[in-house]
Motif scaffolding. Structure first.
Motif, PDB file in Angstrom:
ATOM      1  N   ARG A 154      40.827  12.599  -5.174  1.00 32.63           N
ATOM      2  CA  ARG A 154      39.377  12.401  -5.226  1.00 32.63           C
ATOM      3  C   ARG A 154      38.638  13.721  -5.055  1.00 32.63           C
ATOM      4  N   ALA A 155      39.123  14.573  -4.164  1.00 30.19           N
ATOM      5  CA  ALA A 155      38.470  15.870  -3.947  1.00 30.19           C
ATOM      6  C   ALA A 155      38.435  16.663  -5.249  1.00 30.19           C
ATOM      7  N   GLU A 156      39.558  16.672  -5.979  1.00 29.57           N
ATOM      8  CA  GLU A 156      39.604  17.405  -7.246  1.00 29.57           C
ATOM      9  C   GLU A 156      38.661  16.791  -8.274  1.00 29.57           C
ATOM     10  N   ALA A 199      42.060  19.777   0.661  1.00 27.23           N
ATOM     11  CA  ALA A 199      42.335  18.461   1.236  1.00 27.23           C
ATOM     12  C   ALA A 199      43.703  18.436   1.908  1.00 27.23           C
ATOM     13  N   GLU A 200      44.602  19.265   1.449  1.00 22.23           N
ATOM     14  CA  GLU A 200      45.939  19.338   2.040  1.00 22.23           C
ATOM     15  C   GLU A 200      45.987  20.261   3.250  1.00 22.23           C
ATOM     16  N   HIS A 201      45.207  21.348   3.222  1.00 21.70           N
ATOM     17  CA  HIS A 201      45.405  22.412   4.205  1.00 21.70           C
ATOM     18  C   HIS A 201      44.245  22.664   5.160  1.00 21.70           C
ATOM     19  N   ALA A 202      43.047  22.202   4.857  1.00 16.67           N
ATOM     20  CA  ALA A 202      41.887  22.555   5.686  1.00 16.67           C
ATOM     21  C   ALA A 202      42.062  22.070   7.120  1.00 16.67           C
ATOM     22  N   LEU A 239      32.309  23.487   6.830  1.00 19.07           N
ATOM     23  CA  LEU A 239      31.739  23.019   5.559  1.00 19.07           C
ATOM     24  C   LEU A 239      30.495  22.170   5.810  1.00 19.07           C
ATOM     25  N   ARG A 240      30.569  21.319   6.812  1.00 19.10           N
ATOM     26  CA  ARG A 240      29.407  20.481   7.136  1.00 19.10           C
ATOM     27  C   ARG A 240      28.239  21.338   7.623  1.00 19.10           C
ATOM     28  N   ASP A 241      28.549  22.380   8.390  1.00 17.42           N
ATOM     29  CA  ASP A 241      27.492  23.274   8.879  1.00 17.42           C
ATOM     30  C   ASP A 241      26.833  24.022   7.724  1.00 17.42           C
ATOM     31  N   ILE A 242      27.646  24.493   6.792  1.00 16.00           N
ATOM     32  CA  ILE A 242      27.099  25.199   5.627  1.00 16.00           C
ATOM     33  C   ILE A 242      26.215  24.256   4.822  1.00 16.00           C
ATOM     34  N   GLU A 243      26.673  23.022   4.658  1.00 12.85           N
ATOM     35  CA  GLU A 243      25.888  22.058   3.885  1.00 12.85           C
ATOM     36  C   GLU A 243      24.572  21.743   4.580  1.00 12.85           C
ATOM     37  N   ILE A 257      33.166  17.033   0.686  1.00 12.08           N
ATOM     38  CA  ILE A 257      33.561  17.254   2.085  1.00 12.08           C
ATOM     39  C   ILE A 257      34.314  16.043   2.625  1.00 12.08           C
ATOM     40  N   GLU A 258      33.803  14.851   2.365  1.00  8.18           N
ATOM     41  CA  GLU A 258      34.452  13.649   2.893  1.00  8.18           C
ATOM     42  C   GLU A 258      35.826  13.437   2.278  1.00  8.18           C
ATOM     43  N   ALA A 259      35.972  13.762   1.006  1.00 13.86           N
ATOM     44  CA  ALA A 259      37.287  13.636   0.358  1.00 13.86           C
ATOM     45  C   ALA A 259      38.278  14.609   0.989  1.00 13.86           C
ATOM     46  N   ILE A 260      37.819  15.811   1.281  1.00  7.43           N
ATOM     47  CA  ILE A 260      38.684  16.796   1.944  1.00  7.43           C
ATOM     48  C   ILE A 260      39.024  16.318   3.360  1.00  7.43           C
ATOM     49  N   ALA A 261      38.020  15.812   4.079  1.00  3.34           N
ATOM     50  CA  ALA A 261      38.228  15.370   5.460  1.00  3.34           C
ATOM     51  C   ALA A 261      39.204  14.206   5.554  1.00  3.34           C
TER      52      ALA A 261
END
Length: 231
Positions: free
Chosen positions: A208-210, A109-112, A120-124, A198-202
């Motif tokens: 929340r991501a953790e 979430a900090e670095h992506a 990530l969305r494509d993989i999902e 994914i949305e938490a990271i984005a």
């Protein structure tokens, strides 16, 4: 050696610049991750050497490394067998996985980058599409895309030590046998959990991501225990 093991890998490329013992070791680890070797499968130096088209010396070295890591154990003078983890080891494994996946999601979430989030969305999406494949291959394909999803998050975390430790945990997970996507309802719940992560990271929400990543692994453990109860 079990029939699955005979399908694992091919000959070792000699032009890769990697020492032969290391190449054999990597090949065996990849076979574990792919599920080509399962708990109880027997590994014999001669058979592995013939399959990979190498001498027995690098195979002996690679098997020694696997034994040192605890992935295989002696089989009464008849080679080595892939270990079967007991319930306490499973619980310990998932406890560490929860911690590490949570940390990876927070750091991602900090670095992506935007490109990594799109990936990530494509993989999902590929994970979802796998649910429409032949039933015999569905769980296997979903497990492959799920592994790619978690590996992508770990890379986006920008922490090489976390990445290395996560890779080793995945080797241990491979020893557990059938994927949790064979549990009824797990593919759909996992998809929802992935989307939320994914949305938490984005949105750069590390807390929340953790939390979501840790809850995702706790649910995976619940499904894993269901599978173990059926064995």
């Amino acid at each position: 050696m079990a029939r699955r093991a005979a399908k694992a890998g091919g000959s070792i490329a000699r032009s890769s610049g990697v020492a032969l013992g290391e190449a054999v070791f990597r090949s065996l680890c990849e076979a574990l991750q792919a599920g080509s070797y399962r708990a109880g499968d027997r590994l014999r130096e001669e058979e592995v050497a013939q399959r990979l088209k190498v001498s027995r010396t690098p195979v002996r070295e690679a098997l020694g490394r696997l034994a040192a890591r605890g992935f295989v154990e002696p089989a009464g003078g008849r080679g080595l067998i892939v270990r079967n983890l007991d319930i306490s080891e499973v619980l310990e494994l998932y406890a560490m996985r929860e911690i590490m996946e949570g940390a990876a999601a927070r750091l991602a979430a900090e670095h992506a980058s935007a490109t990594e989030i799109d990936a990530l969305r494509d993989i999902e999406q590929a994970f979802v599409e796998a649910s429409a494949t032949d039933a015999a291959e569905m769980a296997k394909d979903m497990a492959r895309f799920n592994r790619a999803f978690h590996e992508a998050i770990c890379r986006a975390a920008r922490n090489r030590y976390l990445d290395n430790a996560s890779g080793e945990l995945q080797d241990w997970i491979a020893l557990l046998g059938p994927t949790t996507f064979t549990v009824s309802g797990r593919p759909s719940t996992s998809h929802g959990e992935h989307q939320a992560i994914i949305e938490a990271i984005a949105t750069r929400n590390g807390d929340r991501a953790e939390q979501l990543a840790r809850a995702h692994i706790r649910e995976a453990l619940r499904c894993r225990l269901k599978l173990l109860q059926k064995q």
